[in-house]
Design a protein around this motif. Structure first.
Motif, PDB file in Angstrom:
ATOM      1  N   MET A 284       2.095  11.606 -16.900  1.00 20.30           N
ATOM      2  CA  MET A 284       1.135  10.984 -17.493  1.00 20.30           C
ATOM      3  C   MET A 284      -0.147  11.552 -17.313  1.00 20.30           C
ATOM      4  O   MET A 284      -0.372  12.221 -16.145  1.00 20.30           O
ATOM      5  N   SER A 285      -1.043  11.436 -18.341  1.00 19.29           N
ATOM      6  CA  SER A 285      -2.575  12.123 -18.088  1.00 19.29           C
ATOM      7  C   SER A 285      -2.978  11.268 -17.030  1.00 19.29           C
ATOM      8  O   SER A 285      -2.989  10.206 -16.638  1.00 19.29           O
ATOM      9  N   ASN A 286      -4.412  11.860 -16.717  1.00 15.56           N
ATOM     10  CA  ASN A 286      -5.134  11.413 -15.421  1.00 15.56           C
ATOM     11  C   ASN A 286      -5.951   9.851 -15.861  1.00 15.56           C
ATOM     12  O   ASN A 286      -5.575   8.959 -15.190  1.00 15.56           O
ATOM     13  N   SER A 287      -6.299  10.000 -17.049  1.00 13.14           N
ATOM     14  CA  SER A 287      -6.900   8.557 -17.530  1.00 13.14           C
ATOM     15  C   SER A 287      -5.931   7.665 -17.807  1.00 13.14           C
ATOM     16  O   SER A 287      -6.142   6.480 -17.621  1.00 13.14           O
ATOM     17  N   ALA A 288      -4.715   8.140 -18.331  1.00  8.17           N
ATOM     18  CA  ALA A 288      -3.584   7.034 -18.721  1.00  8.17           C
ATOM     19  C   ALA A 288      -3.076   6.490 -17.390  1.00  8.17           C
ATOM     20  O   ALA A 288      -2.733   5.408 -17.143  1.00  8.17           O
ATOM     21  N   ALA A 289      -2.781   7.378 -16.363  1.00 10.51           N
ATOM     22  CA  ALA A 289      -2.270   6.833 -14.989  1.00 10.51           C
ATOM     23  C   ALA A 289      -3.319   5.947 -14.355  1.00 10.51           C
ATOM     24  O   ALA A 289      -2.732   5.076 -13.864  1.00 10.51           O
ATOM     25  N   ALA A 290      -4.656   6.274 -14.477  1.00  5.84           N
ATOM     26  CA  ALA A 290      -5.608   5.624 -13.798  1.00  5.84           C
ATOM     27  C   ALA A 290      -5.645   4.136 -14.502  1.00  5.84           C
ATOM     28  O   ALA A 290      -5.734   3.193 -13.736  1.00  5.84           O
ATOM     29  N   LYS A 291      -5.594   4.316 -15.733  1.00  8.69           N
ATOM     30  CA  LYS A 291      -5.666   2.719 -16.454  1.00  8.69           C
ATOM     31  C   LYS A 291      -4.342   1.936 -16.220  1.00  8.69           C
ATOM     32  O   LYS A 291      -4.460   0.861 -16.215  1.00  8.69           O
ATOM     33  N   THR A 292      -3.130   2.703 -16.054  1.00 12.97           N
ATOM     34  CA  THR A 292      -1.919   2.037 -15.699  1.00 12.97           C
ATOM     35  C   THR A 292      -2.063   1.255 -14.425  1.00 12.97           C
ATOM     36  O   THR A 292      -1.681   0.313 -14.075  1.00 12.97           O
TER      37      THR A 292
ATOM     38  N   PHE B 136     -10.654   8.821  -6.962  1.00 13.48           N
ATOM     39  CA  PHE B 136     -11.236   9.593  -5.674  1.00 13.48           C
ATOM     40  C   PHE B 136      -9.732  10.397  -5.072  1.00 13.48           C
ATOM     41  O   PHE B 136      -9.953  11.255  -4.671  1.00 13.48           O
ATOM     42  N   THR B 137      -8.501   9.715  -5.429  1.00 18.65           N
ATOM     43  CA  THR B 137      -7.371  10.574  -5.259  1.00 18.65           C
ATOM     44  C   THR B 137      -7.285  11.786  -5.908  1.00 18.65           C
ATOM     45  O   THR B 137      -6.899  12.992  -5.286  1.00 18.65           O
ATOM     46  N   LYS B 138      -7.475  11.723  -7.468  1.00 22.33           N
ATOM     47  CA  LYS B 138      -7.412  13.139  -8.160  1.00 22.33           C
ATOM     48  C   LYS B 138      -8.615  14.160  -7.886  1.00 22.33           C
ATOM     49  O   LYS B 138      -8.464  15.044  -7.911  1.00 22.33           O
ATOM     50  N   GLN B 139      -9.796  13.547  -7.264  1.00 21.76           N
ATOM     51  CA  GLN B 139     -10.817  14.291  -6.764  1.00 21.76           C
ATOM     52  C   GLN B 139     -10.206  15.153  -5.697  1.00 21.76           C
ATOM     53  O   GLN B 139     -10.693  16.393  -5.603  1.00 21.76           O
ATOM     54  N   GLY B 140      -9.735  14.311  -4.851  1.00 20.73           N
ATOM     55  CA  GLY B 140      -9.250  15.086  -3.510  1.00 20.73           C
ATOM     56  C   GLY B 140      -8.130  16.035  -3.709  1.00 20.73           C
ATOM     57  O   GLY B 140      -7.788  17.043  -3.051  1.00 20.73           O
ATOM     58  N   MET B 141      -7.376  15.882  -4.903  1.00 18.88           N
ATOM     59  CA  MET B 141      -6.284  16.862  -5.298  1.00 18.88           C
ATOM     60  C   MET B 141      -6.860  18.187  -5.383  1.00 18.88           C
ATOM     61  O   MET B 141      -5.974  19.484  -5.229  1.00 18.88           O
ATOM     62  N   THR B 142      -8.173  18.346  -5.837  1.00 17.48           N
ATOM     63  CA  THR B 142      -8.741  19.615  -6.414  1.00 17.48           C
ATOM     64  C   THR B 142      -9.359  20.488  -5.222  1.00 17.48           C
ATOM     65  O   THR B 142      -9.940  21.463  -5.301  1.00 17.48           O
ATOM     66  N   MET B 143      -9.591  19.761  -4.077  1.00 15.33           N
ATOM     67  CA  MET B 143     -10.226  20.249  -2.819  1.00 15.33           C
ATOM     68  C   MET B 143      -9.604  20.841  -2.029  1.00 15.33           C
ATOM     69  O   MET B 143      -8.310  20.681  -1.670  1.00 15.33           O
ATOM     70  N   LYS B 144     -10.193  21.519  -0.992  1.00 18.57           N
ATOM     71  CA  LYS B 144      -9.323  22.227   0.291  1.00 18.57           C
ATOM     72  C   LYS B 144      -8.853  21.383   0.920  1.00 18.57           C
ATOM     73  O   LYS B 144      -9.519  20.446   1.650  1.00 18.57           O
ATOM     74  N   ARG B 145      -7.569  21.257   1.269  1.00 17.69           N
ATOM     75  CA  ARG B 145      -6.963  20.245   1.982  1.00 17.69           C
ATOM     76  C   ARG B 145      -6.187  20.703   3.192  1.00 17.69           C
ATOM     77  O   ARG B 145      -5.447  19.946   4.095  1.00 17.69           O
TER      78      ARG B 145
ATOM     79  N   LYS C 160       0.842  -1.224   0.047  1.00 12.49           N
ATOM     80  CA  LYS C 160      -0.110   0.183  -0.070  1.00 12.49           C
ATOM     81  C   LYS C 160       0.705   1.250  -0.125  1.00 12.49           C
ATOM     82  O   LYS C 160       0.441   2.469  -0.586  1.00 12.49           O
ATOM     83  N   GLY C 161       2.150   1.094   0.714  1.00 11.87           N
ATOM     84  CA  GLY C 161       3.029   2.176   0.596  1.00 11.87           C
ATOM     85  C   GLY C 161       3.452   2.579  -0.930  1.00 11.87           C
ATOM     86  O   GLY C 161       3.599   3.593  -1.198  1.00 11.87           O
ATOM     87  N   VAL C 162       3.371   1.622  -1.721  1.00 12.49           N
ATOM     88  CA  VAL C 162       3.720   1.962  -3.212  1.00 12.49           C
ATOM     89  C   VAL C 162       2.284   2.226  -3.983  1.00 12.49           C
ATOM     90  O   VAL C 162       2.339   3.161  -4.568  1.00 12.49           O
ATOM     91  N   ALA C 163       1.373   1.329  -4.007  1.00 14.86           N
ATOM     92  CA  ALA C 163       0.284   1.262  -4.451  1.00 14.86           C
ATOM     93  C   ALA C 163      -0.792   2.475  -4.501  1.00 14.86           C
ATOM     94  O   ALA C 163      -1.492   3.017  -5.531  1.00 14.86           O
ATOM     95  N   SER C 164      -0.834   2.963  -2.878  1.00 17.02           N
ATOM     96  CA  SER C 164      -2.111   3.750  -2.728  1.00 17.02           C
ATOM     97  C   SER C 164      -1.739   5.359  -3.459  1.00 17.02           C
ATOM     98  O   SER C 164      -2.543   6.039  -3.771  1.00 17.02           O
ATOM     99  N   ASN C 165      -0.527   5.718  -3.561  1.00 10.86           N
ATOM    100  CA  ASN C 165      -0.194   6.977  -4.174  1.00 10.86           C
ATOM    101  C   ASN C 165       0.562   6.888  -5.521  1.00 10.86           C
ATOM    102  O   ASN C 165       1.115   8.097  -5.933  1.00 10.86           O
ATOM    103  N   LEU C 166       0.396   5.857  -6.040  1.00  6.38           N
ATOM    104  CA  LEU C 166       1.328   5.619  -7.282  1.00  6.38           C
ATOM    105  C   LEU C 166       0.596   6.469  -8.587  1.00  6.38           C
ATOM    106  O   LEU C 166       1.501   6.708  -9.334  1.00  6.38           O
ATOM    107  N   VAL C 167      -0.714   6.424  -8.446  1.00  5.55           N
ATOM    108  CA  VAL C 167      -1.480   7.513  -9.468  1.00  5.55           C
ATOM    109  C   VAL C 167      -0.904   8.868  -9.442  1.00  5.55           C
ATOM    110  O   VAL C 167      -0.514   9.646 -10.668  1.00  5.55           O
ATOM    111  N   THR C 168      -0.258   9.432  -8.319  1.00  3.94           N
ATOM    112  CA  THR C 168       0.245  10.948  -8.032  1.00  3.94           C
ATOM    113  C   THR C 168       1.656  10.569  -8.635  1.00  3.94           C
ATOM    114  O   THR C 168       2.246  11.801  -9.310  1.00  3.94           O
TER     115      THR C 168
END
Length: 543
Positions: free
Chosen positions: A44-52, A320-329, A28-36
């Motif tokens: 990579m683009s959002n869709s390409a990263a998600a598919k990867t 969900f992760t990309k969604q959270g990146m656009t919100m107040k954190r 999980k230390g690798v997979a959970s934030n891999l899209v970032t």
């Protein structure tokens, strides 16, 4: 460590649960934030990263199903775990080296570096393919009882296995929680070299701990090594086909041959190929293997209905992760919550609520249903599937609100990537997924383990993980299909890199609809499904 009814697990079980938690921390230390990492570092683009990410997770989850037959047939689980962990560690070392190379390189665009990144990820997958199912089956071997069907002979022994699966998943989720929260913060704050090095060190430590406990383990593989499902299945199907052809060569009888024909038919009528007694005595018989194949075919419809549940669980580490990146954190003036850490709400919900399930829900439902476990395994999985539909509906509602606020900002001329909408509004969908996890995932483990023959128990965990593997590929297929349809005629795709233009809300409603349909079919199949225990009871009554 105790479970319901005062049942305790031995020291070897506890040690293996800890080791499983350490492995989940690394993964999980690798997979959970891999899209970032793929979007921010690899560009990579959002869709390409998600598919990867989906494809990698799918490949990782599918491999156990391919490796498990060889583990059950030819390899002992203990050396399989050691050999697989070597590949696992090698992949983590290679992944860390790619981050180090990118950090030291001025131009982070070399294709060879990207290729090496993907090779390192799939090396991790190869290691997991043999490691996870073997480790969990090896953990189940540590229990004191060994019966052909854990749910058919002694209900108390069956409950002990239920306790094991629940605490196993509790340990796995504890490791996942640390991996998601701690590593996401370290990767976003201190960089990816340290962010990948710590999971590597964790995995190395788990291998050392596993090796040190070799003296207290129970080894059961040698008892079944003479049984080789793959080879025997081919040989037995051939032999059984010849026998059936022989029996089918019956010409229309003359009156004088009626008595002889009746004598020939009697053995066929009295042979009971569904009983376990004869199968256990002769595990290499053709009908034994065919019976095992029939069991797997009976599981296939349930397995298919669980795929949409697996698709939903691909959303937290991607959209969900990309969604959270656009919100107040912000928390305070300086600290920002890494979006991937919200995935910890899933595992935290499991850790906090699973003991309540064991101590409160089971006793209450037992009074209502008079069922030993409160609710059956099939009902448990169905409840989790329904809650996952609610989770996707919640995600769609929150995303609709986020887009509305973003639209209002643009109307006022205040275009910004960050929307003044707190990231904590995502918590309900994460918590609902955690609750559904308690029901469905633990139920899936016990269901597949109970329904396959004893000599194919590693295959049971392969079936369980393959649901998420195929679900990952199905998620990638859905993304590609939706992207192709929605981006036609020059329109913006639902997965636009500009999150103010993306329509993830529609995609979430689409997934919720498919999941609801899958749930309805599951309910219909569950009403018709008969477990191995029920079939065995019928066979006993027929004797």
């Amino acid at each position: 460590m105790a479970g319901s009814g005062g049942k305790t697990l031995g020291n070897s079980c506890i040690l293996l649960i800890v080791i499983a938690g350490m492995e989940r921390f690394a993964y999980k230390g690798v997979a959970s934030n891999l899209v970032t990492y793929l979007t921010d570092v690899v560009k990579m683009s959002n869709s390409a990263a998600a598919k990867t990410v989906n494809s990698w997770c799918g490949f990782t989850s599918m491999l156990p199903l391919l490796v498990a037959p060889f583990v059950d047939s030819y390899w002992d689980r203990y050396p399989t775990i050691l050999a697989s962990s070597f590949l696992y560690v090698a992949g983590l070392v290679a992944l860390t080296s790619t981050a180090l190379t990118r950090a030291s390189s001025a131009a982070n665009k070399t294709s060879s570096n990207s290729s090496f990144l993907f090779w390192s990820l799939y090396l991790i997958s190869l290691g997991q393919g043999g490691y996870n199912p073997s480790l969990q089956a090896f953990g189940a071997d540590q229990l004191d009882s060994e019966e052909e069907l854990p749910s058919s002979k002694d209900e108390q022994k069956s409950n002990k296995k239920s306790v094991f699966f629940q605490w196993w998943y509790f340990g796995v989720c504890s490791g996942s929680l640390l991996g998601i929260t701690l590593m996401s913060y370290i990767q976003d704050t201190f960089g990816w070299i340290l962010g990948f090095a710590i999971p590597m060190i964790s995995m190395i430590t788990s291998v050392v701990v596993f090796s040190c406990g070799s003296r207290i383990y129970t080894y059961r593989e040698s008892e079944a090594m003479d049984y080789k499902p793959i080879v025997n299945m081919v040989q037995s199907i051939k032999a059984t086909t010849l026998k059936l052809m022989k029996y089918c060569r019956i010409t229309l009888p003359n009156k004088s041959d009626v008595t002889e024909l009746e004598l020939q038919e009697k053995p066929l009528c009295h042979q009971n190929f569904s009983t376990n007694e004869g199968l256990v005595e002769n595990p290499k018989s053709g009908f034994y293997v065919l019976e095992n194949a029939k069991v797997l075919l009976r599981l296939l419809p349930i397995w298919i209905m669980l795929l949409m549940f697996a698709v939903i669980f691909q959303q937290p580490p991607t959209f969900f992760t990309k969604q959270g990146m656009t919100m107040k954190r912000n928390i305070g003036s300086k600290f920002k919550i890494p979006p991937a850490t919200l995935q910890s709400a899933i595992t935290l919900s499991i850790i906090l609520l699973m003991p309540l399930y064991d101590k409160i829900m089971i006793p209450i439902t037992r009074l209502v249903t008079c069922h030993e476990k409160g609710i059956s395994v099939m009902q448990r999985m169905g409840i989790g599937m329904f809650i996952s539909v609610l989770a996707m509906a919640s995600a769609a509602v929150v995303e609709t609100r986020r887009l509305h606020i973003s639209g209002e900002m643009e109307a006022l001329g205040a275009h910004s990537e960050t929307v003044p909408f707190s990231i904590f509004w995502l918590l309900p969908q994460y918590i609902l997924l955690g609750i559904s996890d308690i029901f469905t995932v633990v139920g899936m483990q016990e269901f597949f383990y109970s329904e396959v023959p004893v000599r194919m128990r590693t295959m049971a965990f392969g079936l369980y993980t393959s649901v998420f593997g195929v679900g990952s590929y199905l998620s990638s297929l859905l993304i590609a299909t939706v992207e192709a349809v929605t981006s036609s005629n020059g329109r913006q795709s639902w997965f636009s890199d500009d999150m103010s233009e993306a329509r993830l809300d529609k995609y979430y409603w689409f997934l919720a609809s498919l999941s609801a349909l899958s749930f309805l079919f599951y309910v219909l199949l569950s009403a018709c499904y008969r477990s191995r225990r029920d079939l065995d009871l019928d066979n006993e009554n027929c004797k």
